[in-house]
Scaffold this active site. Structure first.
Site, mmCIF file in Angstrom:
data_model
loop_
_atom_site.group_PDB
_atom_site.id
_atom_site.type_symbol
_atom_site.label_atom_id
_atom_site.label_comp_id
_atom_site.label_asym_id
_atom_site.label_seq_id
_atom_site.Cartn_x
_atom_site.Cartn_y
_atom_site.Cartn_z
ATOM 1 N N TYR A 150 0.814 -1.217 0.000
ATOM 2 C CA TYR A 150 0.000 0.000 0.000
ATOM 3 C C TYR A 150 0.854 1.276 0.000
ATOM 4 O O TYR A 150 0.356 2.361 -0.268
ATOM 5 C CB TYR A 150 -0.938 0.037 1.217
ATOM 6 C CG TYR A 150 -2.049 -0.999 1.191
ATOM 7 C CD1 TYR A 150 -2.271 -1.799 0.077
ATOM 8 C CD2 TYR A 150 -2.865 -1.179 2.285
ATOM 9 C CE1 TYR A 150 -3.275 -2.751 0.062
ATOM 10 C CE2 TYR A 150 -3.878 -2.131 2.283
ATOM 11 C CZ TYR A 150 -4.067 -2.922 1.169
ATOM 12 O OH TYR A 150 -5.073 -3.854 1.162
ATOM 13 N N LYS A 198 3.274 -15.282 2.381
ATOM 14 C CA LYS A 198 3.209 -16.011 1.106
ATOM 15 C C LYS A 198 4.654 -16.339 0.725
ATOM 16 O O LYS A 198 5.161 -15.937 -0.339
ATOM 17 C CB LYS A 198 2.496 -15.130 0.060
ATOM 18 C CG LYS A 198 2.174 -15.823 -1.248
ATOM 19 C CD LYS A 198 1.034 -16.800 -1.153
ATOM 20 C CE LYS A 198 0.820 -17.494 -2.499
ATOM 21 N NZ LYS A 198 -0.005 -18.700 -2.401
ATOM 22 N N ASP A 230 -3.173 -18.122 1.638
ATOM 23 C CA ASP A 230 -4.322 -18.783 1.004
ATOM 24 C C ASP A 230 -4.886 -19.866 1.918
ATOM 25 O O ASP A 230 -6.105 -20.019 2.051
ATOM 26 C CB ASP A 230 -3.952 -19.344 -0.383
ATOM 27 C CG ASP A 230 -2.549 -19.913 -0.440
ATOM 28 O OD1 ASP A 230 -1.785 -19.738 0.526
ATOM 29 O OD2 ASP A 230 -2.202 -20.550 -1.443
ATOM 30 N N ASP A 254 -5.477 -6.679 5.900
ATOM 31 C CA ASP A 254 -6.673 -5.941 5.502
ATOM 32 C C ASP A 254 -7.785 -6.945 5.153
ATOM 33 O O ASP A 254 -8.929 -6.840 5.614
ATOM 34 C CB ASP A 254 -6.307 -5.089 4.267
ATOM 35 C CG ASP A 254 -7.349 -4.054 3.945
ATOM 36 O OD1 ASP A 254 -8.337 -3.956 4.682
ATOM 37 O OD2 ASP A 254 -7.170 -3.341 2.937
ATOM 38 N N ASP A 258 -11.091 -8.490 7.870
ATOM 39 C CA ASP A 258 -12.506 -8.384 7.505
ATOM 40 C C ASP A 258 -13.172 -9.756 7.491
ATOM 41 O O ASP A 258 -14.303 -9.920 7.939
ATOM 42 C CB ASP A 258 -12.665 -7.742 6.120
ATOM 43 C CG ASP A 258 -12.753 -6.222 6.218
ATOM 44 O OD1 ASP A 258 -12.433 -5.688 7.301
ATOM 45 O OD2 ASP A 258 -13.134 -5.583 5.230
#
Ligand code: NAD
Length: 367
Positions: A150, A198, A230, A254, A258
């Site tokens: 980001y 990852k 994943d 992020d 959620d």
């Protein structure tokens, strides 16, 4: 002060909280949080300031200098929410509440760790999309907030706009400080951290795993394991009860925070903390509900104050190390729900529909 020849100096540590109600339902839910903490203990002092659209209307900027100074002089910040349709089109965009107040506060206060607990309340188990005991979770996502894809440079378009580039960057210092923060959070819980990356594909993730592993050997009181992102997304649906603390980088956090929150079933119940460097031996933090300013129900006494009340409890835990008062407040929220008190967003048949302030009163009565 004389005392048999010895002078005793009593230093009373001020526990100052900057209170930023903000916009929409912000003032309504923050008032309940201050009411509940004040009923639980008299150890904290609260000082209010304008932020967001309310500050823009009054002063022309969403984060006035006095507000920032108040936050900087306090031990912690308790915030409602900012923004709403009235301020969506302000130009330049830097003056909009979400950018000019929320992002600016995170930057100015150096808040690099986002902590989002997600706990299913037994009384609300039916709100979880995962049915039965499967939806009973008590986990916490610790997300790195100021690095990664980001913020990495370059971020640009090339090839006449037909190629887009984002860059993911992490350095050792950034990974170390968020990892230590996650360990600290884990110490007030079940002491188990799953570090999510990852590492089978990304170089930043390989560094992430390396640094987390090194710190894990130096802090053997916390049990640390690694999981690919994943797999983590899948495990959160398959068996969310297995997680205590999930530690991860900005973008993965992020998404996963959620996903984890939604397992509990209600936006009006989720607290959050954004932590920065320590003042003294405890982290400075900004505490706020996960939800926004809900302009559709603002001013009607319909907002659920529990997310903000639980955010205040997090503040007592992380910034003030006051776990017993925090636990009393969390238990009181659960007790009020068990007794059937509900705001409209979580109303179920045979329950007692109450207003924002009446739910606050019910929680105070359970303390
Ligand atoms: P929102 O979270 O404000 O509302 C989404 C839905 O959930 C609405 O129907 C609302 O009524 C309901 N809701 C939210 N909180 C509730 C509560 N405590 N009790 C009962 N119902 C609740 O999200 P949105 O509508 O996308 O955003 C509204 C405004 O809030 C926007 O301006 C947005 O930018 C801003 N926002 C601010 C923050 C923040 O300050 N941290 C976070 C998210 C959104």
């Amino acid at each position: 002060m004389g005392n048999g020849g010895q002078d005793i100096l009593i230093v009373i540590m001020a526990k100052k909280v900057a209170v930023l109600p903000g916009d929409g339902i912000g003032p309504e839910v923050v008032a309940e949080a201050v009411k509940v903490v004040s009923a639980a203990t008299s150890e904290y002092s609260f000082e209010e300031a304008l932020v967001g659209g309310a500050a823009y209307d009054a002063t022309g900027v969403p984060l006035p200098k006095e507000t920032l100074e108040l936050c900087q002089s306090a031990n912690a910040v308790l915030m409602g929410a900012v923004g709403g349709p009235k301020w969506d089109h302000i130009q330049p965009a830097e003056l909009r509440p979400e950018i000019g107040a929320l992002l600016a506060l995170r930057r100015e206060l150096g808040l690099y760790a986002n902590v989002r607990p997600a706990k299913t309340m037994k009384a609300l188990i039916n709100a979880s999309p995962l049915k039965g005991d499967h939806g009973m979770i008590d986990l916490c996502v610790v997300r790195e907030l100021t690095g990664g894809i980001y913020f990495g440079e370059p971020r640009e378009r090339r090839d006449n706009g037909n190629t887009a580039i984002d860059t993911c960057v992490y350095n050792r210092t950034e990974i170390e400080r968020i990892t230590l923060q996650a360990f600290e959070v884990a110490r007030s819980r079940r002491k188990e951290v799953v570090s999510v990356d990852k590492a089978n594909v990304l170089e930043t993730s390989r560094l992430w795993r390396e640094v987390v592993s090194e710190l894990a050997t130096k802090h053997p009181d916390v049990k640390v394991t690694h999981m690919l992102v994943d797999n983590c997304a899948m495990q959160l649906v398959r068996d969310p009860g297995q997680f205590d603390v999930i530690l991860t980088e900005n973008m993965f956090g992020d998404i996963l925070s959620d996903e984890a929150s939604m397992i509990t079933g209600s936006l009006g119940l989720l607290p959050s903390a954004s932590l920065g460097a320590s003042k003294g031996d405890r982290p400075f933090g900004l505490y706020e509900p996960v939800h926004g300013s809900a302009p559709d129900i603002a001013g009607q006494g319909r907002a659920n104050p529990i997310a903000t009340i639980l955010s205040a409890a997090l503040m007592l835990r992380y910034t003030f190390n006051d776990h017993s008062t925090a636990q009393r407040i969390e238990d009181a929220c659960e007790a009020a729900l068990n007794e059937g008190f509900r705001t409209a967003d979580i109303f179920e048949k045979d329950c007692n529909l109450v207003s924002t302030s009446k739910l606050g009163d019910a929680i105070v009565s359970k303390l």
